[in-house]
Design a protein around this motif. Structure first.
Motif, PDB file in Angstrom:
ATOM      1  N   ALA A 117       0.830  -1.206   0.000  1.00  0.00           N
ATOM      2  CA  ALA A 117       0.000   0.000   0.000  1.00  0.00           C
ATOM      3  C   ALA A 117       0.861   1.251   0.000  1.00  0.00           C
ATOM      4  CB  ALA A 117      -0.918  -0.015   1.216  1.00  0.00           C
ATOM      5  N   LEU A 118       2.064   1.175   0.540  1.00  0.00           N
ATOM      6  CA  LEU A 118       2.979   2.319   0.499  1.00  0.00           C
ATOM      7  C   LEU A 118       3.253   2.748  -0.937  1.00  0.00           C
ATOM      8  CD1 LEU A 118       5.770   1.452   3.130  1.00  0.00           C
ATOM      9  CD2 LEU A 118       4.061   3.271   3.290  1.00  0.00           C
ATOM     10  N   ALA A 119       3.475   1.781  -1.809  1.00  0.00           N
ATOM     11  CA  ALA A 119       3.782   2.084  -3.197  1.00  0.00           C
ATOM     12  C   ALA A 119       2.630   2.804  -3.872  1.00  0.00           C
ATOM     13  CB  ALA A 119       4.121   0.801  -3.949  1.00  0.00           C
ATOM     14  N   GLU A 120       1.430   2.317  -3.640  1.00  0.00           N
ATOM     15  CA  GLU A 120       0.258   2.954  -4.252  1.00  0.00           C
ATOM     16  C   GLU A 120       0.083   4.374  -3.733  1.00  0.00           C
ATOM     17  OE1 GLU A 120      -4.462   1.979  -5.084  1.00  0.00           O
ATOM     18  OE2 GLU A 120      -3.213   0.582  -3.945  1.00  0.00           O
ATOM     19  N   ALA A 121       0.247   4.562  -2.427  1.00  0.00           N
ATOM     20  CA  ALA A 121       0.054   5.887  -1.833  1.00  0.00           C
ATOM     21  C   ALA A 121       1.110   6.881  -2.306  1.00  0.00           C
ATOM     22  CB  ALA A 121       0.093   5.779  -0.309  1.00  0.00           C
ATOM     23  N   ALA A 122       2.341   6.401  -2.535  1.00  0.00           N
ATOM     24  CA  ALA A 122       3.433   7.286  -2.928  1.00  0.00           C
ATOM     25  C   ALA A 122       3.590   7.393  -4.437  1.00  0.00           C
ATOM     26  CB  ALA A 122       4.739   6.785  -2.311  1.00  0.00           C
ATOM     27  N   ASP A 123       2.684   6.802  -5.196  1.00  0.00           N
ATOM     28  CA  ASP A 123       2.783   6.771  -6.655  1.00  0.00           C
ATOM     29  C   ASP A 123       4.133   6.197  -7.086  1.00  0.00           C
ATOM     30  OD1 ASP A 123       1.737   7.117  -9.202  1.00  0.00           O
ATOM     31  OD2 ASP A 123       2.490   9.176  -9.415  1.00  0.00           O
ATOM     32  N   LEU A 124       4.536   5.128  -6.415  1.00  0.00           N
ATOM     33  CA  LEU A 124       5.846   4.508  -6.610  1.00  0.00           C
ATOM     34  C   LEU A 124       5.750   3.307  -7.541  1.00  0.00           C
ATOM     35  CD1 LEU A 124       8.880   4.040  -5.646  1.00  0.00           C
ATOM     36  CD2 LEU A 124       7.869   2.570  -3.874  1.00  0.00           C
ATOM     37  N   SER A 125       6.565   3.289  -8.575  1.00  0.00           N
ATOM     38  CA  SER A 125       6.696   2.080  -9.379  1.00  0.00           C
ATOM     39  C   SER A 125       7.299   1.000  -8.494  1.00  0.00           C
ATOM     40  CB  SER A 125       7.609   2.327 -10.590  1.00  0.00           C
ATOM     41  OG  SER A 125       7.041   3.271 -11.462  1.00  0.00           O
ATOM     42  N   SER A 126       6.720  -0.190  -8.527  1.00  0.00           N
ATOM     43  CA  SER A 126       7.173  -1.229  -7.604  1.00  0.00           C
ATOM     44  C   SER A 126       6.875  -2.607  -8.174  1.00  0.00           C
ATOM     45  CB  SER A 126       6.480  -1.068  -6.246  1.00  0.00           C
ATOM     46  OG  SER A 126       6.919  -2.043  -5.327  1.00  0.00           O
ATOM     47  N   VAL A 127       7.751  -3.538  -7.854  1.00  0.00           N
ATOM     48  CA  VAL A 127       7.536  -4.935  -8.220  1.00  0.00           C
ATOM     49  C   VAL A 127       6.591  -5.551  -7.193  1.00  0.00           C
ATOM     50  CG1 VAL A 127       8.604  -7.191  -8.556  1.00  0.00           C
ATOM     51  CG2 VAL A 127       9.815  -5.119  -9.288  1.00  0.00           C
ATOM     52  N   TYR A 128       5.433  -5.982  -7.657  1.00  0.00           N
ATOM     53  CA  TYR A 128       4.432  -6.563  -6.763  1.00  0.00           C
ATOM     54  C   TYR A 128       4.750  -8.021  -6.503  1.00  0.00           C
ATOM     55  CZ  TYR A 128       0.001  -8.414  -5.058  1.00  0.00           C
ATOM     56  OH  TYR A 128      -0.954  -9.057  -4.309  1.00  0.00           O
ATOM     57  N   MET A 129       4.741  -8.405  -5.230  1.00  0.00           N
ATOM     58  CA  MET A 129       4.832  -9.825  -4.889  1.00  0.00           C
ATOM     59  C   MET A 129       3.599 -10.193  -4.065  1.00  0.00           C
ATOM     60  SD  MET A 129       7.900  -9.985  -2.098  1.00  0.00           S
ATOM     61  CE  MET A 129       7.803  -9.162  -0.497  1.00  0.00           C
ATOM     62  N   PRO A 130       3.016 -11.361  -4.338  1.00  0.00           N
ATOM     63  CA  PRO A 130       1.745 -11.740  -3.712  1.00  0.00           C
ATOM     64  C   PRO A 130       1.941 -12.286  -2.299  1.00  0.00           C
ATOM     65  CG  PRO A 130       2.437 -13.448  -5.217  1.00  0.00           C
ATOM     66  CD  PRO A 130       3.462 -12.347  -5.331  1.00  0.00           C
ATOM     67  N   VAL A 131       2.229 -11.416  -1.351  1.00  0.00           N
ATOM     68  CA  VAL A 131       2.566 -11.834   0.014  1.00  0.00           C
ATOM     69  C   VAL A 131       1.416 -12.625   0.647  1.00  0.00           C
ATOM     70  CG1 VAL A 131       3.213 -11.042   2.316  1.00  0.00           C
ATOM     71  CG2 VAL A 131       4.094  -9.861   0.290  1.00  0.00           C
ATOM     72  N   GLU A 132       0.193 -12.131   0.484  1.00  0.00           N
ATOM     73  CA  GLU A 132      -0.942 -12.833   1.084  1.00  0.00           C
ATOM     74  C   GLU A 132      -1.048 -14.271   0.565  1.00  0.00           C
ATOM     75  OE1 GLU A 132      -1.827  -8.422   1.089  1.00  0.00           O
ATOM     76  OE2 GLU A 132      -1.028  -9.880  -0.341  1.00  0.00           O
ATOM     77  N   ASP A 133      -0.816 -14.455  -0.748  1.00  0.00           N
ATOM     78  CA  ASP A 133      -0.875 -15.795  -1.328  1.00  0.00           C
ATOM     79  C   ASP A 133       0.278 -16.667  -0.809  1.00  0.00           C
ATOM     80  OD1 ASP A 133      -3.093 -15.032  -2.753  1.00  0.00           O
ATOM     81  OD2 ASP A 133      -1.996 -14.631  -4.610  1.00  0.00           O
ATOM     82  N   GLU A 134       1.450 -16.059  -0.618  1.00  0.00           N
ATOM     83  CA  GLU A 134       2.588 -16.810  -0.053  1.00  0.00           C
ATOM     84  C   GLU A 134       2.230 -17.352   1.334  1.00  0.00           C
ATOM     85  OE1 GLU A 134       6.445 -14.768  -0.074  1.00  0.00           O
ATOM     86  OE2 GLU A 134       5.488 -13.307  -1.384  1.00  0.00           O
ATOM     87  N   ALA A 135       1.722 -16.460   2.180  1.00  0.00           N
ATOM     88  CA  ALA A 135       1.396 -16.864   3.551  1.00  0.00           C
ATOM     89  C   ALA A 135       0.288 -17.900   3.573  1.00  0.00           C
ATOM     90  CB  ALA A 135       0.992 -15.645   4.376  1.00  0.00           C
ATOM     91  N   ALA A 136      -0.732 -17.713   2.723  1.00  0.00           N
ATOM     92  CA  ALA A 136      -1.822 -18.685   2.669  1.00  0.00           C
ATOM     93  C   ALA A 136      -1.310 -20.046   2.226  1.00  0.00           C
ATOM     94  CB  ALA A 136      -2.919 -18.197   1.725  1.00  0.00           C
ATOM     95  N   SER A 137      -0.444 -20.065   1.229  1.00  0.00           N
ATOM     96  CA  SER A 137       0.128 -21.324   0.763  1.00  0.00           C
ATOM     97  C   SER A 137       0.929 -22.004   1.865  1.00  0.00           C
ATOM     98  CB  SER A 137       1.022 -21.076  -0.456  1.00  0.00           C
ATOM     99  OG  SER A 137       1.645 -22.264  -0.887  1.00  0.00           O
ATOM    100  N   ALA A 138       1.700 -21.216   2.612  1.00  0.00           N
ATOM    101  CA  ALA A 138       2.491 -21.778   3.705  1.00  0.00           C
ATOM    102  C   ALA A 138       1.598 -22.416   4.760  1.00  0.00           C
ATOM    103  CB  ALA A 138       3.356 -20.683   4.330  1.00  0.00           C
ATOM    104  N   VAL A 139       0.517 -21.745   5.128  1.00  0.00           N
ATOM    105  CA  VAL A 139      -0.393 -22.289   6.144  1.00  0.00           C
ATOM    106  C   VAL A 139      -1.090 -23.536   5.627  1.00  0.00           C
ATOM    107  CG1 VAL A 139      -2.509 -21.845   7.449  1.00  0.00           C
ATOM    108  CG2 VAL A 139      -0.699 -20.119   7.366  1.00  0.00           C
ATOM    109  N   HIS A 140      -1.494 -23.543   4.358  1.00  0.00           N
ATOM    110  CA  HIS A 140      -2.112 -24.744   3.786  1.00  0.00           C
ATOM    111  C   HIS A 140      -1.161 -25.942   3.900  1.00  0.00           C
ATOM    112  CE1 HIS A 140      -5.767 -22.955   2.430  1.00  0.00           C
ATOM    113  NE2 HIS A 140      -5.203 -22.174   1.531  1.00  0.00           N
ATOM    114  N   HIS A 141       0.131 -25.708   3.713  1.00  0.00           N
ATOM    115  CA  HIS A 141       1.099 -26.802   3.804  1.00  0.00           C
ATOM    116  C   HIS A 141       1.356 -27.211   5.249  1.00  0.00           C
ATOM    117  CE1 HIS A 141       1.783 -26.082  -0.458  1.00  0.00           C
ATOM    118  NE2 HIS A 141       2.402 -27.238  -0.479  1.00  0.00           N
ATOM    119  N   LEU A 142       1.205 -26.282   6.182  1.00  0.00           N
ATOM    120  CA  LEU A 142       1.288 -26.675   7.586  1.00  0.00           C
ATOM    121  C   LEU A 142       0.100 -27.556   7.967  1.00  0.00           C
ATOM    122  CD1 LEU A 142       2.430 -23.342   9.312  1.00  0.00           C
ATOM    123  CD2 LEU A 142       3.782 -25.429   9.031  1.00  0.00           C
TER     124      LEU A 142
END
Length: 320
Positions: free
Chosen positions: A274-299
Motif C-alpha cells: 500500500a505504500l507504493a500505491e500511496a506514494a505513486d511509486l513504481s514497484s515490483v508486486y509480490m503476492p505476500v498474502e498468497d505466499e502466507a496462505a500457501s504456507a499455512v495450507h502446507h502446515l
C-alpha cells in the motif's frame, strides 16, 4: 510396585509417529490424517493405552485454560517498530488468517530480535520469517515448519520470484533510457540476494555501471544510503530500492536534495505494498498474502505438493 501401564510415548513409538501426532490422533484434534488416526488408535487399543482424562481435556482444548492448537508466526527482526512500519508483516497475517478460515486454530505472532534459545511449548506448526537457514533446519526437525523465503536445504519454503522481480525492475530502467543508476539493496538474506542478482544481471548485460549501497529494509538506513549515493554520484538518474520501505527513504533523500521524481531521478521499489500505491511509486508486486496462505495450507496438510515460486510483476507508476 512399578506402574507398567503403556504411555502415549509407547503408542507413538509402536505406531511410528511423533508423540504430538499420537496425541492428536487419539484426541481427535486437528492435524492428524485419517490413516494416522486409525493406525494410532489401533496401536493404543492393542497396547491397552487409556489417556488420562485431565490430559485429554488439555489436549482437546476442553480444560479450564481453553487451550487450542496454534500456528506460530515467528519473525526475526531487530527493529522494535517492525510490525507497524513494515507492511509485509501485516500482509503475511492477512494471508495466514485467510488460509485458516473458521478452523479452531489460533494464530500466534512472535517477533524477536534474536532466535530464542529453546523451543518451549511447541505449536502445531510454525511459519518462519527471516530465520537463518541452520536455525530453520533445527525447527523443521522438531515439527511442522514452512519458511517464507528460501531457507536451509530440506526446509519447505514459499517464496516469490525475487530474481525475476529484480530483472523486471532493471529492464524497466534500462528500457526507459536511464544511464546512471544506483541501488539500495537489502540485508544478506536469500530474498534480498535474489533481487540483487536479478537486477545486476540485467545491468551487466546492458553494460550499465551501478552505484551500490547496502540497506536493511528500513527507511532510516535507505535514506542514509541514498544520501551516500547522491554524494558519490550527483548525476544519478535512477535508484532501485529492494523494498518499498527502503524506497520511502530514497524518496525522502531525493526531496531534500532538490531532485525531482521522476524527471531527474526515477525510483523503483519492490513489494507492491500500500505504500507504493500511496506514494505513486513504481514497484515490483509480490503476492505476500498468497505466499502466507500457501504456507499455512502446507502446515495443515504436509502431503500437498511442494509450492513453486509465485510470480512477481512490475507496476509502473509516476515515480519512473
Amino acid at each position: 510396585m512399578t506402574d507398567q501401564r503403556p504411555t502415549l510415548a509407547d503408542v507413538a513409538r509402536v505406531a511410528g509417529v511423533s508423540r504430538a501426532a499420537a496425541s492428536r490422533a487419539i484426541n481427535g484434534t486437528y492435524g492428524a490424517s485419517e490413516a494416522v488416526r486409525r493406525r494410532v488408535r489401533a496401536v493404543a487399543a492393542e497396547l491397552g493405552f487409556e489417556p488420562h482424562p485431565v490430559a485429554r481435556a488439555l489436549a482437546t482444548g476442553r480444560a479450564g485454560a481453553g487451550r487450542r492448537e496454534r500456528i506460530e508466526v515467528l519473525i526475526v527482526d531487530p527493529d522494535p517498530e517492525a510490525m507497524s512500519t513494515k507492511p509485509f508483516y501485516g500482509r503475511v497475517l492477512t494471508g495466514a488468517m485467510r488460509a485458516l478460515g473458521d478452523r479452531d486454530i489460533a494464530l500466534e505472532v512472535r517477533r524477536v530480535a534474536t532466535l530464542p534459545a529453546d523451543d518451549g511449548d511447541a505449536p502445531f506448526g510454525r511459519l518462519l520469517i527471516n530465520v537463518p537457514g541452520a536455525a530453520g533446519a533445527a525447527f523443521a526437525r522438531r515439527g511442522r515448519t514452512v519458511a517464507l523465503g528460501r531457507s536451509a536445504p530440506g526446509v519447505m519454503f514459499v517464496a516469490p520470484d525475487n530474481d525475476g522481480g529484480g530483472h523486471q525492475a532493471a529492464a524497466h530502467l534500462v528500457n526507459t533510457g536511464r544511464k546512471r543508476i544506483g541501488a539500495v539493496f537489502g540485508p544478506p538474506t536469500p530474498c534480498a540476494d535474489e533481487r540483487r542478482a536479478g537486477f545486476m544481471r540485467v545491468m551487466a548485460g546492458a553494460a550499465r555501471p551501478v552505484a551500490v549501497a547496502d540497506g536493511d529494509f528500513t527507511r532510516a538506513r535507505a535514506y542514509a544510503a541514498a544520501r551516500e549515493l547522491l554524494a558519490g554520484e550527483p548525476r544519478l538518474d535512477a535508484v532501485f530500492a529492494s523494498c518499498d520501505v527502503s524506497a520511502m527513504g530514497v524518496l525522502q533523500a531525493l526531496r531534500e536534495t532538490g531532485r525531482r521524481v521522476a524527471d531527474d531521478v526515477a525510483v523503483v521499489g519492490f513489494d507492491g505494498s500500500a505504500l507504493a500505491e500511496a506514494a505513486d511509486l513504481s514497484s515490483v508486486y509480490m503476492p505476500v498474502e498468497d505466499e502466507a496462505a500457501s504456507a499455512v495450507h502446507h502446515l495443515l496438510d504436509p502431503a500437498l505438493p511442494p509450492p513453486g515460486r509465485l510470480p512477481t510483476r512490475l507496476t509502473v507508476r509516476g515515480s519512473s
